[in-house]
Scaffold this motif. Structure first.
Motif, PDB file in Angstrom:
ATOM      1  N   GLY A 179      -1.893  -1.437 -13.821  1.00  0.00           N
ATOM      2  CA  GLY A 179      -2.795  -1.232 -12.682  1.00  0.00           C
ATOM      3  C   GLY A 179      -3.706  -0.032 -12.901  1.00  0.00           C
ATOM      4  O   GLY A 179      -4.917  -0.094 -12.676  1.00  0.00           O
ATOM      5  N   LYS A 180      -3.129   1.061 -13.383  1.00  0.00           N
ATOM      6  CA  LYS A 180      -3.918   2.289 -13.576  1.00  0.00           C
ATOM      7  C   LYS A 180      -4.981   2.086 -14.658  1.00  0.00           C
ATOM      8  O   LYS A 180      -6.131   2.515 -14.501  1.00  0.00           O
ATOM      9  N   LYS A 181      -4.596   1.396 -15.726  1.00  0.00           N
ATOM     10  CA  LYS A 181      -5.553   1.167 -16.819  1.00  0.00           C
ATOM     11  C   LYS A 181      -6.723   0.307 -16.321  1.00  0.00           C
ATOM     12  O   LYS A 181      -7.885   0.570 -16.635  1.00  0.00           O
ATOM     13  N   ALA A 182      -6.407  -0.714 -15.521  1.00  0.00           N
ATOM     14  CA  ALA A 182      -7.468  -1.572 -14.976  1.00  0.00           C
ATOM     15  C   ALA A 182      -8.411  -0.736 -14.119  1.00  0.00           C
ATOM     16  O   ALA A 182      -9.635  -0.865 -14.194  1.00  0.00           O
ATOM     17  N   GLU A 183      -7.828   0.138 -13.320  1.00  0.00           N
ATOM     18  CA  GLU A 183      -8.636   0.964 -12.412  1.00  0.00           C
ATOM     19  C   GLU A 183      -9.480   1.978 -13.200  1.00  0.00           C
ATOM     20  O   GLU A 183     -10.664   2.162 -12.933  1.00  0.00           O
ATOM     21  N   ASN A 184      -8.879   2.633 -14.201  1.00  0.00           N
ATOM     22  CA  ASN A 184      -9.591   3.648 -14.983  1.00  0.00           C
ATOM     23  C   ASN A 184     -10.685   3.017 -15.845  1.00  0.00           C
ATOM     24  O   ASN A 184     -11.817   3.484 -15.863  1.00  0.00           O
ATOM     25  N   GLY A 200       0.858  -1.182   0.000  1.00  0.00           N
ATOM     26  CA  GLY A 200       0.000   0.000   0.000  1.00  0.00           C
ATOM     27  C   GLY A 200       0.894   1.232   0.000  1.00  0.00           C
ATOM     28  O   GLY A 200       2.128   1.126  -0.063  1.00  0.00           O
ATOM     29  N   ARG A 201       0.302   2.395   0.076  1.00  0.00           N
ATOM     30  CA  ARG A 201       1.116   3.620   0.005  1.00  0.00           C
ATOM     31  C   ARG A 201       0.594   4.716   0.935  1.00  0.00           C
ATOM     32  O   ARG A 201      -0.570   4.748   1.313  1.00  0.00           O
ATOM     33  N   ILE A 202       1.512   5.597   1.262  1.00  0.00           N
ATOM     34  CA  ILE A 202       1.146   6.852   1.912  1.00  0.00           C
ATOM     35  C   ILE A 202       1.289   7.931   0.846  1.00  0.00           C
ATOM     36  O   ILE A 202       2.283   7.930   0.115  1.00  0.00           O
ATOM     37  N   GLU A 203       0.325   8.830   0.771  1.00  0.00           N
ATOM     38  CA  GLU A 203       0.530  10.028  -0.060  1.00  0.00           C
ATOM     39  C   GLU A 203       1.177  11.051   0.870  1.00  0.00           C
ATOM     40  O   GLU A 203       0.552  11.511   1.820  1.00  0.00           O
ATOM     41  N   PHE A 204       2.434  11.364   0.632  1.00  0.00           N
ATOM     42  CA  PHE A 204       3.168  12.270   1.527  1.00  0.00           C
ATOM     43  C   PHE A 204       2.736  13.711   1.254  1.00  0.00           C
ATOM     44  O   PHE A 204       2.319  14.436   2.149  1.00  0.00           O
ATOM     45  N   ILE A 205       2.828  14.114   0.005  1.00  0.00           N
ATOM     46  CA  ILE A 205       2.336  15.450  -0.405  1.00  0.00           C
ATOM     47  C   ILE A 205       2.079  15.434  -1.908  1.00  0.00           C
ATOM     48  O   ILE A 205       2.726  14.688  -2.641  1.00  0.00           O
ATOM     49  N   GLN A 238      -0.454   3.432  -7.963  1.00  0.00           N
ATOM     50  CA  GLN A 238       0.230   2.336  -8.656  1.00  0.00           C
ATOM     51  C   GLN A 238       1.720   2.639  -8.803  1.00  0.00           C
ATOM     52  O   GLN A 238       2.555   1.744  -8.668  1.00  0.00           O
ATOM     53  N   GLY A 239       2.041   3.916  -9.058  1.00  0.00           N
ATOM     54  CA  GLY A 239       3.454   4.289  -9.230  1.00  0.00           C
ATOM     55  C   GLY A 239       4.249   4.108  -7.952  1.00  0.00           C
ATOM     56  O   GLY A 239       5.373   3.597  -7.964  1.00  0.00           O
ATOM     57  N   VAL A 240       3.669   4.514  -6.840  1.00  0.00           N
ATOM     58  CA  VAL A 240       4.387   4.391  -5.563  1.00  0.00           C
ATOM     59  C   VAL A 240       4.505   2.915  -5.167  1.00  0.00           C
ATOM     60  O   VAL A 240       5.547   2.466  -4.694  1.00  0.00           O
ATOM     61  N   ALA A 245      -8.500   2.400   4.964  1.00  0.00           N
ATOM     62  CA  ALA A 245      -7.645   3.394   5.624  1.00  0.00           C
ATOM     63  C   ALA A 245      -7.068   4.388   4.630  1.00  0.00           C
ATOM     64  O   ALA A 245      -6.287   5.251   5.000  1.00  0.00           O
ATOM     65  N   GLY A 246      -7.436   4.252   3.367  1.00  0.00           N
ATOM     66  CA  GLY A 246      -6.911   5.172   2.369  1.00  0.00           C
ATOM     67  C   GLY A 246      -5.432   4.925   2.087  1.00  0.00           C
ATOM     68  O   GLY A 246      -4.693   5.853   1.759  1.00  0.00           O
ATOM     69  N   MET A 247      -5.000   3.665   2.226  1.00  0.00           N
ATOM     70  CA  MET A 247      -3.599   3.337   1.924  1.00  0.00           C
ATOM     71  C   MET A 247      -3.508   2.561   0.612  1.00  0.00           C
ATOM     72  O   MET A 247      -2.515   1.918   0.322  1.00  0.00           O
ATOM     73  N   SER A 248      -4.601   2.623  -0.140  1.00  0.00           N
ATOM     74  CA  SER A 248      -4.649   2.087  -1.498  1.00  0.00           C
ATOM     75  C   SER A 248      -4.424   0.587  -1.610  1.00  0.00           C
ATOM     76  O   SER A 248      -3.529   0.120  -2.320  1.00  0.00           O
ATOM     77  N   SER A 249      -5.268  -0.167  -0.942  1.00  0.00           N
ATOM     78  CA  SER A 249      -5.220  -1.614  -1.113  1.00  0.00           C
ATOM     79  C   SER A 249      -5.604  -1.988  -2.542  1.00  0.00           C
ATOM     80  O   SER A 249      -5.163  -3.015  -3.051  1.00  0.00           O
ATOM     81  N   SER A 250      -6.385  -1.127  -3.216  1.00  0.00           N
ATOM     82  CA  SER A 250      -6.796  -1.481  -4.580  1.00  0.00           C
ATOM     83  C   SER A 250      -5.594  -1.510  -5.530  1.00  0.00           C
ATOM     84  O   SER A 250      -5.424  -2.469  -6.288  1.00  0.00           O
ATOM     85  N   ALA A 251      -4.739  -0.482  -5.458  1.00  0.00           N
ATOM     86  CA  ALA A 251      -3.554  -0.484  -6.335  1.00  0.00           C
ATOM     87  C   ALA A 251      -2.639  -1.658  -5.985  1.00  0.00           C
ATOM     88  O   ALA A 251      -2.065  -2.299  -6.869  1.00  0.00           O
ATOM     89  N   ALA A 252      -2.515  -1.949  -4.682  1.00  0.00           N
ATOM     90  CA  ALA A 252      -1.664  -3.068  -4.266  1.00  0.00           C
ATOM     91  C   ALA A 252      -2.206  -4.383  -4.826  1.00  0.00           C
ATOM     92  O   ALA A 252      -1.445  -5.230  -5.313  1.00  0.00           O
ATOM     93  N   PHE A 253      -3.518  -4.537  -4.811  1.00  0.00           N
ATOM     94  CA  PHE A 253      -4.139  -5.756  -5.344  1.00  0.00           C
ATOM     95  C   PHE A 253      -3.874  -5.849  -6.856  1.00  0.00           C
ATOM     96  O   PHE A 253      -3.535  -6.903  -7.391  1.00  0.00           O
TER      97      PHE A 253
END
Ligand code: GLA
Length: 383
Positions: free
Chosen positions: A155-160, A25-30, A172-174, A122-130
């Motif tokens: 990943g991004k194409k699947a999501e979009n 998963g990821r944290i969006e830092f800024i 997906q990038g992080v 939790a907004g840590m992007s389990s979807s991108a991780a999956f």
């Protein structure tokens, strides 16, 4: 593969998985909502994530199971998005569809089991991780290799296109580019990725508000559209600007009337966020952690006032955190409309202090927060 994933796989399919992959998963830092506006963003892959085990079948079926659930079965030749309780399978099925469209040969179907160490919602992007764990597992199964950029794009194409969420490349990038104790920067205009070591003695804490906006996906899509509408108005005067991130503060200010208050504030958030990402980069390079924290706090304030993607619970958490000692800064992390706040601290900020913040939050909002002290870890990988 984790014992947990292995055990789930075996109990569902009476065999061992042939391949396994993990994506964090990821944290969006800024850099909030800057990604789909061609802007700058910094995040970190976390140590928590999604593990997928996979093996081939002899027929053309796909069987998918998650922890605590039932097997969902479908056919490799009928890959369509589903709604309702099985909607979570849209992530791996979307990835399967994108990879097939890329020309990956899939002569037989597969069995897949998925487990997670990421807290749900939790907004840590389990979807991108999956998505990324599935793409790597499918790549191992069907002999398809891609680099990290290719992986993030799948990943991004699947999501979009399959899930229908107009997200940018941040999550997906992080997840693809994460490195231990490092921040990942993305220039979403050029889609160039970089990593920077985290300063010594700094820590990430996640405070999940456990509050989710009922219409979080449509609220995200609304903001996406508002940014698009603001750009269309600005382009009448500045036709050379391809994205909101190419608009300067001066150009924005001179278009205040044409934009109207709401679109002006939406665009001001994006223009300001890009400046804050640049300020954070410079402050990290100079070792000025308080300046980093100030930019994080300012980002939250802009979310609250300009982008209106914060909610009361996130504001309460952020305010409580900003007053703590050993704290550089705090802000909502990810799309917003509920979810989590990230706090950036030194090592003296500890469990007791975090629990005191959670208790004060609960006293004020009547919801228990979940606290996670996490670290920046490795990006997606085959296990
Ligand atoms: C969500 C999206 C990302 C990004 C953030 C906001 O996490 O998936 O692409 O837009 O929101 O910065």
């Amino acid at each position: 593969m984790s014992n947990h994933t292995q055990a789930l796989f075996k109990s569902a399919y009476q065999q061992d998985a042939e391949h396994a992959a993990f994506a964090p998963g990821r944290i969006e830092f800024i850099g909030n909502h800057t990604d789909y506006n061609g802007g700058l963003v910094m995040g970190a892959a976390v140590i928590e994530g999604i593990t997928v085990g996979i093996s081939r079948r002899d027929d053309r079926e796909i069987h998918i199971i998650s922890d605590g659930g039932q097997v969902v079965a479908l056919n490799l030749d009928a890959l369509n998005p589903t709604q309702g309780p099985s909607a979570w399978t849209n992530y791996p099925i979307g990835v399967t569809k994108v990879m097939r469209d890329l020309g990956v040969s899939m002569p037989v179907g597969y069995n897949l089991a998925v487990t997670s160490t990421l807290p749900a919602g939790a907004g840590m992007s389990s979807s991108a991780a999956f998505e990324l764990a599935t793409a790597l597992a499918l790549g191992a199964l069907y002999s398809y290799e891609t680099d990290k950029v290719g992986l993030a794009h799948i990943g991004k194409k699947a999501e979009n296109e399959f899930v229908g969420m107009p997200c940018g490349i941040l999550d997906q990038g992080v997840s693809a580019f994460g490195e231990v104790d490092s921040l990942v920067s993305i220039d979403c205009a050029t889609v160039v990725f970089g990593t920077t070591r985290m300063p010594e003695d700094t820590h990430f804490w996640i405070f999940n508000s456990n509050k989710k906006h009922a219409l979080v996906d449509s609220a995200y899509a609304d903001r996406h559209k508002e940014c698009h509408d603001a750009l269309a108005i600005l382009q009448k005067t500045y036709p050379e600007a391809k994205t909101l991130s190419e608009i300067s503060q001066e150009q924005l200010d001179s278009s205040k009337e044409a934009l109207g208050d709401l679109l002006y504030r939406r665009a001001a958030h994006i223009v300001g966020e890009n400046d804050r990402v640049r300020a954070v980069k410079a402050a990290l390079a100079a070792g000025d952690l308080q300046a980093v924290g100030d930019a994080l706090n300012a980002s939250h304030e802009s979310s609250r006032v300009n982008f209106e993607n914060s909610v009361e619970q996130l504001n309460v958490l952020t305010n409580l955190l900003m007053q703590q000692p050993h704290m550089y800064g705090a802000r909502l992390t990810g799309g917003g409309f509920g979810g989590a706040v990230m706090a950036f601290t030194n090592s003296e900020f500890g469990d007791e202090q975090a629990q005191a913040v959670a208790a004060a939050y609960e006293a004020k909002c009547g919801i228990a927060a979940t606290v996670i002290h996490t670290r920046a870890g490795h990006g997606a990988r085959v296990l």
